[in-house]
Design a protein around this motif. Structure first.
Motif, PDB file in Angstrom:
ATOM      1  N   ARG A  20      -1.880  -4.195  32.271  1.00 59.93           N
ATOM      2  CA  ARG A  20      -1.006  -3.199  31.556  1.00 59.93           C
ATOM      3  C   ARG A  20      -1.737  -2.552  30.435  1.00 59.93           C
ATOM      4  O   ARG A  20      -1.620  -1.485  30.100  1.00 59.93           O
ATOM      5  CB  ARG A  20       0.144  -3.912  31.152  1.00 59.93           C
ATOM      6  CG  ARG A  20       1.216  -4.384  32.092  1.00 59.93           C
ATOM      7  CD  ARG A  20       2.555  -4.844  31.750  1.00 59.93           C
ATOM      8  NE  ARG A  20       2.562  -6.174  30.956  1.00 59.93           N
ATOM      9  CZ  ARG A  20       2.413  -7.359  31.425  1.00 59.93           C
ATOM     10  NH1 ARG A  20       2.688  -7.453  32.810  1.00 59.93           N
ATOM     11  NH2 ARG A  20       2.507  -8.230  30.531  1.00 59.93           N
ATOM     12  N   ASP A  21      -2.481  -3.440  29.963  1.00 64.61           N
ATOM     13  CA  ASP A  21      -3.313  -2.706  28.457  1.00 64.61           C
ATOM     14  C   ASP A  21      -4.152  -1.754  28.916  1.00 64.61           C
ATOM     15  O   ASP A  21      -4.203  -0.664  28.416  1.00 64.61           O
ATOM     16  CB  ASP A  21      -3.971  -3.894  27.835  1.00 64.61           C
ATOM     17  CG  ASP A  21      -3.070  -4.738  27.015  1.00 64.61           C
ATOM     18  OD1 ASP A  21      -1.985  -4.650  26.789  1.00 64.61           O
ATOM     19  OD2 ASP A  21      -3.603  -5.809  26.728  1.00 64.61           O
ATOM     20  N   LEU A  22      -4.819  -1.928  30.115  1.00 61.20           N
ATOM     21  CA  LEU A  22      -5.860  -0.974  30.766  1.00 61.20           C
ATOM     22  C   LEU A  22      -4.875   0.265  31.119  1.00 61.20           C
ATOM     23  O   LEU A  22      -5.527   1.322  31.135  1.00 61.20           O
ATOM     24  CB  LEU A  22      -6.599  -1.258  31.810  1.00 61.20           C
ATOM     25  CG  LEU A  22      -7.545  -0.475  32.469  1.00 61.20           C
ATOM     26  CD1 LEU A  22      -8.749  -0.012  31.335  1.00 61.20           C
ATOM     27  CD2 LEU A  22      -8.357  -1.138  33.741  1.00 61.20           C
ATOM     28  N   ARG A  23      -3.888   0.022  31.953  1.00 59.88           N
ATOM     29  CA  ARG A  23      -3.054   1.268  31.959  1.00 59.88           C
ATOM     30  C   ARG A  23      -2.352   2.128  31.125  1.00 59.88           C
ATOM     31  O   ARG A  23      -2.696   3.123  30.942  1.00 59.88           O
ATOM     32  CB  ARG A  23      -2.062   0.829  33.025  1.00 59.88           C
ATOM     33  CG  ARG A  23      -0.859   1.937  33.489  1.00 59.88           C
ATOM     34  CD  ARG A  23       0.371   1.303  34.105  1.00 59.88           C
ATOM     35  NE  ARG A  23       0.148   0.698  35.272  1.00 59.88           N
ATOM     36  CZ  ARG A  23      -0.061   1.024  36.597  1.00 59.88           C
ATOM     37  NH1 ARG A  23       0.055   2.054  36.557  1.00 59.88           N
ATOM     38  NH2 ARG A  23      -0.098   0.218  37.373  1.00 59.88           N
ATOM     39  N   GLU A  24      -2.006   1.405  29.950  1.00 56.85           N
ATOM     40  CA  GLU A  24      -1.752   2.133  28.650  1.00 56.85           C
ATOM     41  C   GLU A  24      -2.758   3.023  28.104  1.00 56.85           C
ATOM     42  O   GLU A  24      -2.714   3.957  27.637  1.00 56.85           O
ATOM     43  CB  GLU A  24      -1.135   1.133  27.794  1.00 56.85           C
ATOM     44  CG  GLU A  24      -0.817   1.627  26.321  1.00 56.85           C
ATOM     45  CD  GLU A  24       0.425   2.538  26.387  1.00 56.85           C
ATOM     46  OE1 GLU A  24       0.343   3.432  25.481  1.00 56.85           O
ATOM     47  OE2 GLU A  24       0.878   2.669  27.434  1.00 56.85           O
ATOM     48  N   GLU A  25      -4.197   2.179  27.983  1.00 62.22           N
ATOM     49  CA  GLU A  25      -5.303   2.937  27.424  1.00 62.22           C
ATOM     50  C   GLU A  25      -5.497   4.157  28.294  1.00 62.22           C
ATOM     51  O   GLU A  25      -5.878   5.340  27.832  1.00 62.22           O
ATOM     52  CB  GLU A  25      -6.275   1.895  27.571  1.00 62.22           C
ATOM     53  CG  GLU A  25      -7.811   2.399  26.908  1.00 62.22           C
ATOM     54  CD  GLU A  25      -9.009   1.691  26.862  1.00 62.22           C
ATOM     55  OE1 GLU A  25     -10.097   1.946  27.161  1.00 62.22           O
ATOM     56  OE2 GLU A  25      -8.686   0.331  26.957  1.00 62.22           O
ATOM     57  N   ASN A  26      -5.376   4.136  29.550  1.00 60.39           N
ATOM     58  CA  ASN A  26      -5.991   5.181  30.469  1.00 60.39           C
ATOM     59  C   ASN A  26      -4.780   6.291  30.277  1.00 60.39           C
ATOM     60  O   ASN A  26      -5.180   7.436  30.442  1.00 60.39           O
ATOM     61  CB  ASN A  26      -6.242   4.698  31.828  1.00 60.39           C
ATOM     62  CG  ASN A  26      -7.235   3.946  31.979  1.00 60.39           C
ATOM     63  OD1 ASN A  26      -8.287   4.301  31.124  1.00 60.39           O
ATOM     64  ND2 ASN A  26      -7.362   3.402  33.030  1.00 60.39           N
ATOM     65  N   GLY A  27      -3.594   6.005  30.355  1.00 57.97           N
ATOM     66  CA  GLY A  27      -2.307   6.753  30.158  1.00 57.97           C
ATOM     67  C   GLY A  27      -2.461   7.633  28.987  1.00 57.97           C
ATOM     68  O   GLY A  27      -2.163   8.619  28.872  1.00 57.97           O
ATOM     69  N   LYS A  32      -3.564  12.496  25.985  1.00 58.24           N
ATOM     70  CA  LYS A  32      -4.327  13.292  24.769  1.00 58.24           C
ATOM     71  C   LYS A  32      -4.953  14.717  25.559  1.00 58.24           C
ATOM     72  O   LYS A  32      -5.020  15.629  25.009  1.00 58.24           O
ATOM     73  CB  LYS A  32      -5.216  12.472  24.289  1.00 58.24           C
ATOM     74  CG  LYS A  32      -4.669  11.217  23.243  1.00 58.24           C
ATOM     75  CD  LYS A  32      -4.176  11.891  22.264  1.00 58.24           C
ATOM     76  CE  LYS A  32      -3.635  11.077  21.261  1.00 58.24           C
ATOM     77  NZ  LYS A  32      -2.781  11.580  20.404  1.00 58.24           N
ATOM     78  N   ILE A  33      -5.510  14.302  26.703  1.00 58.52           N
ATOM     79  CA  ILE A  33      -5.961  15.592  27.256  1.00 58.52           C
ATOM     80  C   ILE A  33      -5.042  16.450  27.531  1.00 58.52           C
ATOM     81  O   ILE A  33      -5.304  17.814  27.258  1.00 58.52           O
ATOM     82  CB  ILE A  33      -6.819  14.913  28.698  1.00 58.52           C
ATOM     83  CG1 ILE A  33      -8.076  14.341  28.188  1.00 58.52           C
ATOM     84  CG2 ILE A  33      -7.087  16.473  29.589  1.00 58.52           C
ATOM     85  CD1 ILE A  33      -8.535  13.584  29.571  1.00 58.52           C
ATOM     86  N   LEU A  34      -3.794  16.041  28.108  1.00 57.48           N
ATOM     87  CA  LEU A  34      -2.804  17.129  28.215  1.00 57.48           C
ATOM     88  C   LEU A  34      -2.093  17.788  26.719  1.00 57.48           C
ATOM     89  O   LEU A  34      -2.020  19.025  27.148  1.00 57.48           O
ATOM     90  CB  LEU A  34      -1.583  16.473  29.065  1.00 57.48           C
ATOM     91  CG  LEU A  34      -1.720  16.102  30.538  1.00 57.48           C
ATOM     92  CD1 LEU A  34      -0.822  15.002  31.042  1.00 57.48           C
ATOM     93  CD2 LEU A  34      -1.865  17.261  31.263  1.00 57.48           C
TER      94      LEU A  34
END
Length: 100
Positions: A20-27, A32-34
């Motif tokens: 979940r932490d990795l998903r949150e970080e990637n999300g 930020k890109i968007l």
């Protein structure tokens, strides 16, 4: 496949915290890109993106066992195609709103 992975992750309690932490970080990186793409300082953009992601996840999960949602039969490939096109329209509207 996305449905099963998300259900597996959500049912795992603390043992899936790293996932979940990795998903949150990637999300958050994607968000930020968007935000840069729409070139705005409006803080609401993150809420729009969050709402979009949450709705996708909810539709995917809720139609796993019961394909009818709000009168739409998601057991049909046509419904998923329309859903995908509608998401694209929503994203286009989002970019239009914040790129004025």
């Amino acid at each position: 496949m996305h449905q099963e992975l998300l259900l597996w992750e959500l049912s795992g309690g603390l043992k899936f915290k790293a996932i979940r932490d990795l998903r949150e970080e990637n999300g958050h990186k994607l968000q930020k890109i968007l935000e840069q793409k729409v070139d705005t300082k409006d803080l609401n953009i993150s809420m729009y993106i969050t709402l979009l992601i949450a709705s996708i996840n909810y539709i995917v999960l809720s139609t796993l066992e019961y394909p009818l949602f709000n009168g739409i039969d998601f057991s049909s490939d046509t419904s998923w195609t329309i859903y995908e096109n509608t998401l694209c329209d929503y994203i286009d509207m989002l970019f239009e709103k914040f790129n004025r």
